[in-house]
Write an enzyme that holds these catalytic residues in place. Structure first.
Site, PDB file in Angstrom:
ATOM      1  CG  PHE A  11      -2.199   0.796   0.992  1.00 44.08           C
ATOM      2  CD1 PHE A  11      -3.150   0.428   0.053  1.00 44.08           C
ATOM      3  CD2 PHE A  11      -2.423   1.944   1.740  1.00 44.08           C
ATOM      4  CE1 PHE A  11      -4.309   1.185  -0.143  1.00 44.08           C
ATOM      5  CE2 PHE A  11      -3.581   2.709   1.559  1.00 44.08           C
ATOM      6  CZ  PHE A  11      -4.520   2.323   0.612  1.00 44.08           C
ATOM      7  CB  THR A  99       5.347  -6.102  -2.983  1.00 46.32           C
ATOM      8  OG1 THR A  99       5.688  -6.969  -4.063  1.00 46.32           O
ATOM      9  CG2 THR A  99       4.214  -6.708  -2.163  1.00 46.32           C
ATOM     10  CD  GLU A 152      -2.086  -1.020 -20.620  1.00 44.29           C
ATOM     11  OE1 GLU A 152      -2.678  -1.874 -21.289  1.00 44.29           O
ATOM     12  OE2 GLU A 152      -1.150  -0.335 -21.075  1.00 44.29           O
ATOM     13  CB  VAL A 155       5.070  -0.663 -20.242  1.00 42.29           C
ATOM     14  CG1 VAL A 155       5.786   0.262 -21.233  1.00 42.29           C
ATOM     15  CG2 VAL A 155       5.841  -1.964 -20.087  1.00 42.29           C
ATOM     16  CD  GLU A 212      10.806   1.570  -9.952  1.00 41.65           C
ATOM     17  OE1 GLU A 212      10.527   0.558  -9.305  1.00 41.65           O
ATOM     18  OE2 GLU A 212       9.989   2.165 -10.658  1.00 41.65           O
ATOM     19  CE  LYS A 227       8.715   1.243 -16.699  1.00 40.10           C
ATOM     20  NZ  LYS A 227       9.025   2.619 -16.317  1.00 40.10           N
TER      21      LYS A 227
END
Ligand code: HSE
Length: 345
Positions: A11, A99, A152, A155, A212, A227
């Site tokens: 979350f 996660t 979806e 990327v 990230e 990706k």
């Protein structure tokens, strides 16, 4: 009206963006599509875990995170389940895996996705790790059990590119895919063009939630390479792996190189490319100087873009957000609606 019960694993930014969309748009989705999406479980390593088979209010979950940073004060009949117990014991129809991304092992998400499919649950994820590393296996598992996998958001966040590619453009014969697939690096390069330092631009990208958890994945090109692998597997029928992508990040670019490109009427972009040459697929992620009149030169900030070069249509380009909590949360809504359309028949 059809109701789908959702178990959300993780979350963080994306999970909260998704809950926000359900809070604001849930009634509209029900009215427009006849689908009700009910979060029954949330399990997060840091924030705690709550389960209510009758549903948890997204507004309550969000308020708890905003005020206390955890679910300690959220009333729920069951608490403390970890991800695997949530998958096995909750009454969820769909597991939403959010996660953190690990592009080396895909874990813990890979274990979660396998367990969800084994337990007969559909899965939707924005996590690039397991999809870049193990999509063929997961897809096979899902097909054998008549389950769906929604990816979806792996990327270009909520900008529709995978579904458009797989369901429509594949029929036009995709020969080449090129694009800007990382929001953080495009944001940094754009900021540096206006004189910001690399460090300040990266800090800003982190503050805005684009980067990230470990931004090395962004700036060294691993995120874009992940990706590229996903696109080559899903759209070009080429089961490339991470090590087969010729990858260079942006950390070697300095202010002088940015200025030199500008003086020459060009700009730097971190381009991902997948190309079929003599029946062989080649893939790369590289900082590349492009002329300012090139369509990708106009793509600034965290915006991403993809150019599909096809046999029948020539170039088809999609430009849109590539990162962000609500932008990525929206991809989950698209995947859920796709599952709804499929199950509704
Ligand atoms: N860190 C990624 C980016 C997030 O900057 O594009 C979206 O995958």
């Amino acid at each position: 009206m059809r109701t789908y019960r959702l178990a959300v694993l993780g979350f963080g930014n994306v999970g909260q963006g998704f809950a926000q969309i359900l809070k604001e748009q849930g009634a509209l989705l029900a009215q427009r599509f006849g689908a009700q999406f009910s979060i029954v479980a949330v399990s997060d390593l840091q924030k705690g875990s709550v389960y209510n088979p009758d549903g948890l209010d997204p507004a309550t979950l969000l308020a708890a995170i905003q005020t206390k940073g955890n679910f300690d004060d959220v009333r729920a009949p069951q608490r403390g389940w970890d991800a695997l117990v949530t998958i096995a014991k909750s009454n969820a129809d769909i597991v939403i895996e959010l996660t953190y991304t690990d592009l080396r092992t895909g874990e813990p998400a890979l274990t979660h996705l396998r367990a969800a499919l084994q337990n007969g649950k559909h899965v939707v994820t924005t996590n690039k790790g397991p999809i870049a590393l193990a999509f063929p296996e997961l897809d096979q598992m899902a097909r054998s059990k008549n389950l769906e996998i929604g990816v979806e958001g792996t990327v270009m966040s909520g900008t529709p590119v995978i579904r458009i590619g797989r369901e429509m453009l594949v029929a036009a014969g995709i020969k080449r895919i090129q694009g800007i697939f990382n929001g953080t690096t495009n944001f940094i390069l754009t900021q540096m063009e206006t004189g910001a330092s690399y460090a300040a631009a990266l800090a800003d990208a982190q503050a805005k939630g684009y980067a990230e958890a470990d931004p090395v994945g962004d700036v060294e090109g691993y995120d874009a390479a992940g990706k590229v692998v996903i696109l080559s597997n899903l759209l070009m029928d080429a089961p490339l792996t991470m090590t087969e992508v010729d990858r260079v990040g942006i950390t070697q670019l300095d202010a002088q190189q940015i200025a030199q490109a500008q003086a020459a009427g060009e700009c730097w972009k971190l381009l991902g490319t997948i190309e079929k040459v003599n029946g062989q697929v080649r893939a790369s992620v590289r900082p590349t100087r492009v002329p300012l009149r090139h369509p990708l030169a106009a793509v600034k900030g965290a915006t991403n873009a993809i150019v599909y070069t096809t046999e029948l249509l020539g170039d088809v380009t999609v430009v849109g957000p590539g990162a962000g909590r609500r932008e990525t949360g929206f991809a989950l809504v698209c995947d859920l609606l796709a599952i709804h359309r499929k199950l509704r028949g």
